[in-house]
Design a protein around this motif. Structure first.
Motif, short mmCIF file in Angstrom:
data_model
loop_
_atom_site.label_atom_id
_atom_site.label_comp_id
_atom_site.label_asym_id
_atom_site.label_seq_id
_atom_site.Cartn_x
_atom_site.Cartn_y
_atom_site.Cartn_z
N ASP A 135 28.92 48.69 45.78
CA ASP A 135 29.76 47.20 44.89
C ASP A 135 30.73 47.28 46.86
O ASP A 135 31.38 48.55 47.56
CB ASP A 135 30.58 46.87 44.19
CG ASP A 135 30.86 45.86 44.40
OD1 ASP A 135 30.95 45.02 44.96
OD2 ASP A 135 31.97 45.34 43.06
N ASP A 136 30.64 46.52 47.97
CA ASP A 136 31.71 46.36 48.67
C ASP A 136 32.64 45.62 49.23
O ASP A 136 32.88 45.04 50.22
CB ASP A 136 30.94 46.76 49.92
CG ASP A 136 29.91 45.67 50.62
OD1 ASP A 136 29.91 45.12 49.80
OD2 ASP A 136 29.57 45.32 51.48
N SER A 137 32.48 44.54 47.40
CA SER A 137 33.54 43.69 47.08
C SER A 137 35.00 43.60 47.84
O SER A 137 35.54 45.02 46.86
CB SER A 137 33.49 42.32 46.36
OG SER A 137 33.24 44.02 44.94
N LEU A 138 36.06 43.05 48.12
CA LEU A 138 37.23 43.46 48.22
C LEU A 138 37.73 42.98 47.24
O LEU A 138 37.77 41.88 46.18
CB LEU A 138 37.69 42.39 49.40
CG LEU A 138 37.51 42.71 50.75
CD1 LEU A 138 37.79 41.80 52.17
CD2 LEU A 138 37.68 43.91 51.44
N VAL A 139 38.53 44.18 46.68
CA VAL A 139 39.31 44.19 46.04
C VAL A 139 41.22 44.58 46.12
O VAL A 139 41.28 44.83 47.39
CB VAL A 139 39.60 45.03 44.30
CG1 VAL A 139 38.33 44.58 43.86
CG2 VAL A 139 39.50 46.18 44.89
N LYS A 140 42.13 44.14 44.93
CA LYS A 140 43.88 44.41 45.10
C LYS A 140 44.61 44.81 44.52
O LYS A 140 43.16 45.25 43.71
CB LYS A 140 44.02 42.69 45.78
CG LYS A 140 43.58 42.04 44.75
CD LYS A 140 44.75 40.62 45.36
CE LYS A 140 45.04 39.53 44.44
NZ LYS A 140 44.74 38.33 45.70
N PRO A 168 40.01 41.18 41.55
CA PRO A 168 39.55 40.55 42.71
C PRO A 168 40.08 40.29 43.80
O PRO A 168 40.76 39.14 43.71
CB PRO A 168 37.94 39.59 41.78
CG PRO A 168 38.33 40.42 40.96
CD PRO A 168 39.25 41.27 39.96
N ALA A 169 40.22 40.17 44.92
CA ALA A 169 40.88 39.34 46.13
C ALA A 169 40.54 38.38 46.42
O ALA A 169 41.86 38.09 46.82
CB ALA A 169 40.20 40.77 47.50
N PHE A 170 39.54 37.92 45.73
CA PHE A 170 39.33 36.43 45.97
C PHE A 170 40.35 35.67 44.95
O PHE A 170 40.05 34.18 44.46
CB PHE A 170 38.59 35.60 46.26
CG PHE A 170 37.42 35.98 45.08
CD1 PHE A 170 37.05 34.88 43.75
CD2 PHE A 170 36.87 37.25 44.22
CE1 PHE A 170 36.30 35.49 42.34
CE2 PHE A 170 36.22 37.37 43.63
CZ PHE A 170 35.45 36.71 41.86
N LEU A 171 40.51 35.76 43.78
CA LEU A 171 41.48 35.36 42.29
C LEU A 171 43.48 35.80 42.97
O LEU A 171 43.50 36.25 43.21
CB LEU A 171 41.38 36.47 41.19
CG LEU A 171 39.86 36.36 40.92
CD1 LEU A 171 38.86 37.25 39.52
CD2 LEU A 171 39.30 34.26 40.80
N ASP A 172 43.13 34.54 42.51
CA ASP A 172 44.86 34.64 42.30
C ASP A 172 45.39 35.34 41.51
O ASP A 172 45.12 36.13 40.22
CB ASP A 172 45.26 33.16 41.46
CG ASP A 172 44.90 32.03 42.93
OD1 ASP A 172 44.89 32.25 43.50
OD2 ASP A 172 45.06 31.02 41.42
N VAL A 173 46.84 36.21 42.00
CA VAL A 173 47.43 37.21 40.54
C VAL A 173 48.18 36.82 39.52
O VAL A 173 48.61 35.70 39.56
CB VAL A 173 48.21 37.82 41.60
CG1 VAL A 173 49.23 39.16 40.63
CG2 VAL A 173 48.38 38.77 43.31
N PRO A 174 47.45 37.41 38.13
CA PRO A 174 47.78 36.27 37.10
C PRO A 174 48.69 36.34 36.56
O PRO A 174 50.21 37.92 37.28
CB PRO A 174 46.95 37.91 35.95
CG PRO A 174 46.77 38.55 36.97
CD PRO A 174 46.35 38.86 38.47
N ALA A 175 49.49 36.65 35.87
CA ALA A 175 51.19 36.36 35.91
C ALA A 175 51.96 37.52 35.00
O ALA A 175 50.32 38.43 34.23
CB ALA A 175 51.59 34.92 34.85
N GLY A 176 52.60 37.93 35.29
CA GLY A 176 53.16 39.49 35.00
C GLY A 176 52.32 40.56 35.45
O GLY A 176 53.01 41.74 35.83
N TRP A 177 51.75 40.10 36.95
CA TRP A 177 51.61 41.38 37.70
C TRP A 177 52.07 40.81 39.51
O TRP A 177 51.75 39.86 39.60
CB TRP A 177 49.85 41.62 37.71
CG TRP A 177 49.41 41.74 36.49
CD1 TRP A 177 48.94 41.54 35.59
CD2 TRP A 177 48.93 43.24 36.63
NE1 TRP A 177 48.44 42.25 34.03
CE2 TRP A 177 49.02 43.20 35.09
CE3 TRP A 177 49.35 44.30 37.27
CZ2 TRP A 177 48.30 44.68 34.36
CZ3 TRP A 177 48.98 45.29 36.78
CH2 TRP A 177 48.38 45.80 35.16
#
Length: 69
Positions: A2-7, A20-29
């Protein structure tokens, strides 16, 4: 592989998570600014997250150690 981007994210307890890099950062993080493949990010987390205890626990333990018995 799996070479999908993460942060790499971190919370107020200084605990790390991959997201996952394409998702918004959740609250508290908070985004650490580190992104890449899962393996690259895991290597970074392994390097910086040397004490797995939550920050609040580390602080309580330090206070207890500083208090005379």
């Amino acid at each position: 592989m799996d070479d999908s981007l993460v942060k790499v994210l971190v919370n107020h307890e200084e605990q790390y998570s991959l997201w996952p890099a394409f998702l918004d950062v959740p609250a508290g993080w908070t985004d650490t600014g580190v992104a890449g493949t899962k393996q690259e990010c895991l290597s970074y987390v392994k390097e910086v997250w040397t004490d797995m205890r939550p920050l609040s626990l580390r602080r309580r333990m330090a206070e207890s150690a500083a208090t005379p018995s």
